[in-house]
Design an enzyme around this catalytic site. Structure first.
Site, PDB file in Angstrom:
ATOM      1  N   LYS A   1      -1.559  11.782   1.775  1.00 35.99           N
ATOM      2  CA  LYS A   1      -1.523  11.010   2.888  1.00 35.99           C
ATOM      3  C   LYS A   1      -1.420  11.654   4.170  1.00 35.99           C
ATOM      4  O   LYS A   1      -1.506  13.053   4.193  1.00 35.99           O
ATOM      5  CB  LYS A   1       0.161  10.227   2.888  1.00 35.99           C
ATOM      6  CG  LYS A   1      -0.022   9.070   1.605  1.00 35.99           C
ATOM      7  CD  LYS A   1       1.319   8.301   1.846  1.00 35.99           C
ATOM      8  CE  LYS A   1       1.465   7.492   0.649  1.00 35.99           C
ATOM      9  NZ  LYS A   1       2.518   6.484   0.712  1.00 35.99           N
TER      10      LYS A   1
ATOM     11  N   TYR B   1      -2.892  -2.065   1.403  1.00 36.50           N
ATOM     12  CA  TYR B   1      -1.346  -2.217   1.138  1.00 36.50           C
ATOM     13  C   TYR B   1      -1.208  -3.613   1.386  1.00 36.50           C
ATOM     14  O   TYR B   1       0.186  -4.027   1.375  1.00 36.50           O
ATOM     15  CB  TYR B   1      -0.687  -1.491   2.007  1.00 36.50           C
ATOM     16  CG  TYR B   1      -0.252   0.056   1.563  1.00 36.50           C
ATOM     17  CD1 TYR B   1       0.065   0.495   0.474  1.00 36.50           C
ATOM     18  CD2 TYR B   1      -1.167   1.195   2.209  1.00 36.50           C
ATOM     19  CE1 TYR B   1       0.349   1.562  -0.192  1.00 36.50           C
ATOM     20  CE2 TYR B   1      -0.763   2.466   1.788  1.00 36.50           C
ATOM     21  CZ  TYR B   1      -0.132   2.770   0.887  1.00 36.50           C
ATOM     22  OH  TYR B   1      -0.384   4.070   0.248  1.00 36.50           O
TER      23      TYR B   1
ATOM     24  N   ARG C   1       2.548   9.877 -11.937  1.00 37.20           N
ATOM     25  CA  ARG C   1       3.892   9.459 -11.380  1.00 37.20           C
ATOM     26  C   ARG C   1       4.896  10.261 -11.578  1.00 37.20           C
ATOM     27  O   ARG C   1       5.797  10.396 -10.719  1.00 37.20           O
ATOM     28  CB  ARG C   1       4.077   7.894 -11.722  1.00 37.20           C
ATOM     29  CG  ARG C   1       3.093   7.036 -11.129  1.00 37.20           C
ATOM     30  CD  ARG C   1       3.407   5.295 -11.535  1.00 37.20           C
ATOM     31  NE  ARG C   1       4.452   4.886 -11.086  1.00 37.20           N
ATOM     32  CZ  ARG C   1       4.491   4.314  -9.867  1.00 37.20           C
ATOM     33  NH1 ARG C   1       3.688   4.328  -9.211  1.00 37.20           N
ATOM     34  NH2 ARG C   1       5.899   3.678  -9.423  1.00 37.20           N
TER      35      ARG C   1
ATOM     36  N   THR D   1       9.482   7.337  -5.030  1.00 34.38           N
ATOM     37  CA  THR D   1       8.954   6.956  -3.802  1.00 34.38           C
ATOM     38  C   THR D   1       9.737   7.594  -2.565  1.00 34.38           C
ATOM     39  O   THR D   1       9.178   8.165  -1.621  1.00 34.38           O
ATOM     40  CB  THR D   1       8.834   5.322  -3.808  1.00 34.38           C
ATOM     41  OG1 THR D   1       8.140   4.852  -4.698  1.00 34.38           O
ATOM     42  CG2 THR D   1       8.293   5.120  -2.501  1.00 34.38           C
TER      43      THR D   1
ATOM     44  N   ARG E   1       6.493  15.133  -4.339  1.00 34.98           N
ATOM     45  CA  ARG E   1       7.208  14.466  -2.955  1.00 34.98           C
ATOM     46  C   ARG E   1       8.396  15.270  -2.799  1.00 34.98           C
ATOM     47  O   ARG E   1       8.652  15.528  -1.567  1.00 34.98           O
ATOM     48  CB  ARG E   1       7.597  13.052  -3.302  1.00 34.98           C
ATOM     49  CG  ARG E   1       6.285  12.112  -3.252  1.00 34.98           C
ATOM     50  CD  ARG E   1       6.702  10.857  -3.735  1.00 34.98           C
ATOM     51  NE  ARG E   1       5.495   9.740  -3.367  1.00 34.98           N
ATOM     52  CZ  ARG E   1       5.335   8.707  -3.918  1.00 34.98           C
ATOM     53  NH1 ARG E   1       6.067   8.333  -5.043  1.00 34.98           N
ATOM     54  NH2 ARG E   1       4.641   7.988  -3.625  1.00 34.98           N
TER      55      ARG E   1
ATOM     56  N   ASN F   1       5.635   9.783   2.663  1.00 31.57           N
ATOM     57  CA  ASN F   1       5.999  10.446   1.574  1.00 31.57           C
ATOM     58  C   ASN F   1       4.895  11.348   0.793  1.00 31.57           C
ATOM     59  O   ASN F   1       4.749  11.323  -0.368  1.00 31.57           O
ATOM     60  CB  ASN F   1       6.403   9.547   0.690  1.00 31.57           C
ATOM     61  CG  ASN F   1       5.591   8.441   0.191  1.00 31.57           C
ATOM     62  OD1 ASN F   1       4.526   8.477   0.497  1.00 31.57           O
ATOM     63  ND2 ASN F   1       5.956   7.365  -0.835  1.00 31.57           N
TER      64      ASN F   1
ATOM     65  N   HIS G   1       0.172   9.079  -2.605  1.00 27.59           N
ATOM     66  CA  HIS G   1       0.316   8.008  -3.255  1.00 27.59           C
ATOM     67  C   HIS G   1      -0.025   7.820  -4.730  1.00 27.59           C
ATOM     68  O   HIS G   1      -1.154   8.743  -4.851  1.00 27.59           O
ATOM     69  CB  HIS G   1      -0.650   6.772  -2.558  1.00 27.59           C
ATOM     70  CG  HIS G   1      -0.886   5.502  -3.291  1.00 27.59           C
ATOM     71  ND1 HIS G   1      -0.037   4.635  -3.361  1.00 27.59           N
ATOM     72  CD2 HIS G   1      -1.931   5.071  -4.106  1.00 27.59           C
ATOM     73  CE1 HIS G   1      -0.584   3.370  -4.225  1.00 27.59           C
ATOM     74  NE2 HIS G   1      -1.708   3.768  -4.587  1.00 27.59           N
TER      75      HIS G   1
ATOM     76  N   GLU H   1      -7.821   0.161  -6.906  1.00 30.94           N
ATOM     77  CA  GLU H   1      -7.566   1.098  -5.806  1.00 30.94           C
ATOM     78  C   GLU H   1      -8.844   2.210  -5.774  1.00 30.94           C
ATOM     79  O   GLU H   1      -9.273   2.406  -4.699  1.00 30.94           O
ATOM     80  CB  GLU H   1      -6.386   1.870  -5.831  1.00 30.94           C
ATOM     81  CG  GLU H   1      -5.255   0.729  -5.661  1.00 30.94           C
ATOM     82  CD  GLU H   1      -3.710   1.542  -5.894  1.00 30.94           C
ATOM     83  OE1 GLU H   1      -2.522   0.727  -5.730  1.00 30.94           O
ATOM     84  OE2 GLU H   1      -3.619   2.663  -6.250  1.00 30.94           O
TER      85      GLU H   1
HETATM   86  P1  CMP Z   1       3.145   4.347  -1.908  1.00 26.84           P
HETATM   87  O1  CMP Z   1       3.353   4.628  -3.195  1.00 26.84           O
HETATM   88  O2  CMP Z   1       1.956   4.600  -1.123  1.00 26.84           O
HETATM   89  O3  CMP Z   1       3.260   2.652  -1.989  1.00 26.84           O
HETATM   90  C1  CMP Z   1       3.700   1.765  -0.947  1.00 26.84           C
HETATM   91  C2  CMP Z   1       4.411   2.470   0.043  1.00 26.84           C
HETATM   92  O4  CMP Z   1       5.228   2.068   1.180  1.00 26.84           O
HETATM   93  C3  CMP Z   1       5.046   3.673  -0.304  1.00 26.84           C
HETATM   94  O5  CMP Z   1       4.408   4.747  -0.949  1.00 26.84           O
HETATM   95  C4  CMP Z   1       6.051   4.178   0.933  1.00 26.84           C
HETATM   96  O6  CMP Z   1       5.322   4.989   1.514  1.00 26.84           O
HETATM   97  C5  CMP Z   1       6.165   2.843   1.720  1.00 26.84           C
HETATM   98  N1  CMP Z   1       7.454   2.263   1.564  1.00 26.84           N
HETATM   99  C6  CMP Z   1       7.949   1.839   0.267  1.00 26.84           C
HETATM  100  N2  CMP Z   1       9.300   1.410   0.623  1.00 26.84           N
HETATM  101  C7  CMP Z   1       9.515   1.759   1.911  1.00 26.84           C
HETATM  102  C8  CMP Z   1      10.545   1.592   2.836  1.00 26.84           C
HETATM  103  N3  CMP Z   1      11.816   0.968   2.443  1.00 26.84           N
HETATM  104  N4  CMP Z   1      10.286   1.896   4.066  1.00 26.84           N
HETATM  105  C9  CMP Z   1       9.255   2.477   4.394  1.00 26.84           C
HETATM  106  N5  CMP Z   1       7.860   2.793   3.724  1.00 26.84           N
HETATM  107  C10 CMP Z   1       8.112   2.254   2.390  1.00 26.84           C
END
Ligand code: CMP
Length: 140
Positions: free
Chosen positions: A11, A51, A87, A93, A104, A114, A117, A128
């Site tokens: 990212k 998304y 994962r 996450t 992460r 974070n 992805h 994807e």
């Molecule tokens: P990702 O695995 O890319 O998939 C969805 C993304 O949404 C996740 O990583 C985070 O970067 C983002 N995300 C998920 N929950 C939250 C949250 N509570 N606040 C902000 N961003 C979020």
């Protein structure tokens, strides 16, 4: 049956902070083979589309702005049990909950920014991957 491919994006935060090389090295060291790779920047439209499943959630607009804020690296990775193992490699996450040594835990600063992805299912990994790559850009 587990497929052998997953999809990832490194990212904008990780690219901006100079972690691109280290993250790709950690992915390779964990046994993933890169079968497609692209350095690119998402438009807000494309980030929103990618998304779309999160549309309506409170963090959606922020997520779309962030994911289009700078270059990313998109990749398709191959390994036995790729989705589950990737994962594990990237961690939770929310980096505050990510296990020590995970990507992460090492490189992410918040749940929004974070670092990386990883697809959450074989079906999403395939979708994807197709979102980002034409068939001619995937090298089996
Ligand atoms: P990702 O695995 O890319 O998939 C969805 C993304 O949404 C996740 O990583 C985070 O970067 C983002 N995300 C998920 N929950 C939250 C949250 N509570 N606040 C902000 N961003 C979020």
């Amino acid at each position: 049956m587990a497929t052998n491919r997953t999809f990832t994006m490194i990212k904008p935060d990780a690219v901006r902070n100079g972690h691109l090389g280290a993250i790709l090295a950690q992915i390779n060291a964990a046994g993933f083979r890169i079968v497609a790779l692209k350095y690119t920047q998402l438009s807000t439209d494309k980030a929103g589309e990618f998304y779309a499943v999160h549309q309506g959630r409170p963090f959606y607009d922020e997520l779309v702005q962030f994911m289009s804020s700078g270059p990313i690296v998109a990749a398709i990775l191959e390994k036995e049990d790729a989705v589950a193992d990737f994962r594990k490699l990237i961690g939770a996450t929310n980096p505050a909950e990510a296990e020590e040594g995970t990507i992460r835990a090492k490189y992410a600063s918040s749940i929004g920014e974070n670092a990386v992805h990883g697809s959450d299912s074989d079906e999403n990994a395939a979708m994807e991957g197709q979102f980002h790559f034409a068939g001619t850009e995937v090298f089996a």
